[in-house]
Design a protein around this motif. Structure first.
Motif: not given
Ligand code: BTN
Length: 271
Positions: A11-12, A14-16, A18, A24-25, A27, A186, A190
């Protein structure tokens, strides 16, 4: 089954990577919690766009106070959105927005999703996801908490063993794709969030006619003969859906000829 640290790392990552700008900025990824919706309600200081994802929930909540079984492998997420009090606000269309985002993600996974009024996402006529939008009103603000639960890689075997009838009614993305591989979160997060963000600008008004047009394509409910059971009674009504109103309720012409408005209920499409 993926360990918590692998799950969190996925998940991290994906967050980076995204491209989404609001949701999700900020999260928070949790190993286990009662309910991600409840967590957001209890932590009102969290900012607009905060996303909570739990690996499992022990008090997952569905519509009509039902339990949402939330074992590891599924996606259990909630998003907090601050809504300007001046704007025309209909929680139904926020639910629709997330359902449509999820439909986009499912199409990219080569599935053919449909939406069942009011809040279910189905694949091959089986429910794979549900959305629960809750609102918190204070003196000069509205907070919407949109919770999405989706069966992804989680096993449904235990549920099917206990409730054999459910095997024709619910499913998961993994089962419907028919793969042994693990589906990457992701690929769901996304596209879902990308669609949601494409329709909202900050806390401004949602383009409801545009969302409604797309939603009707996935829901296909207008002019259909339906059977509907009201949430607060055991009574079942039969009739034709004449219209989905701008607040998301169904206008149904009953056999008596009367048109009645339904804001909630369990619906079955007859034809
Ligand atoms: C439904 O009944 O179809 C809605 C289910 C919504 C479940 C999700 S899982 C994440 C969030 N947290 C909850 O407790 N419920 C929602």
């Amino acid at each position: 089954m993926q360990s918590f640290s692998d799950w969190e790392q996925e998940l991290k990552n994906w967050q980076k990577s995204s491209s989404n700008k609001i949701i999700g900025k900020n999260a928070i990824f949790l190993s286990e919690i009662g309910s991600t919706n409840k967590f957001l309600k209890e932590n009102s200081q969290l900012k607009h766009g905060t996303l909570i994802i739990a690996r499992q929930q022990n008090q997952g909540k569905g519509q009509k106070d039902r339990t949402w079984i939330s074992n590891p492998g599924g996606l259990y997420m909630s998003v907090k959105l601050d809504i300007q009090p001046s704007q025309f606000f209909q929680p139904f269309w926020l639910t629709a927005l997330f359902s449509l985002g999820l439909c986009d993600a499912l199409i990219q996974l080569r599935l053919s999703p449909t939406i069942k009024w009011p809040n279910d996402v189905l694949v091959n006529n089986k429910k794979i996801a549900g959305i629960l939008t809750e609102t918190v009103l204070s003196q000069n603000s509205i907070t919407a908490i949109i919770g999405l639960g989706c069966n992804v890689n989680n096993s449904l075997e235990e549920i099917f063993r206990t409730f054999p009838d459910l095997s024709t009614k619910i499913s998961s993305i993994k089962l419907e794709i028919g793969t042994k591989s693990t589906i990457n979160f992701k690929d769901i997060l996304e596209p879902t969030i990308m669609y949601v963000e494409s329709q909202m600008k900050g806390t401004e008004i949602l383009p409801i006619p545009k969302i409604k047009e797309k939603w009707l394509k996935f829901c296909q409910i207008e002019n259909k003969e339906v059977e509907i059971q009201k949430t607060d009674s055991q009574k079942t009504y039969t009739g034709y859906v004449t219209k989905v109103s701008d607040s998301g309720s169904l206008l149904i012409r009953l056999q008596s000829g009367l048109i009645e408005e339904f804001t909630a209920g369990e619906i079955k499409i007859k034809r």
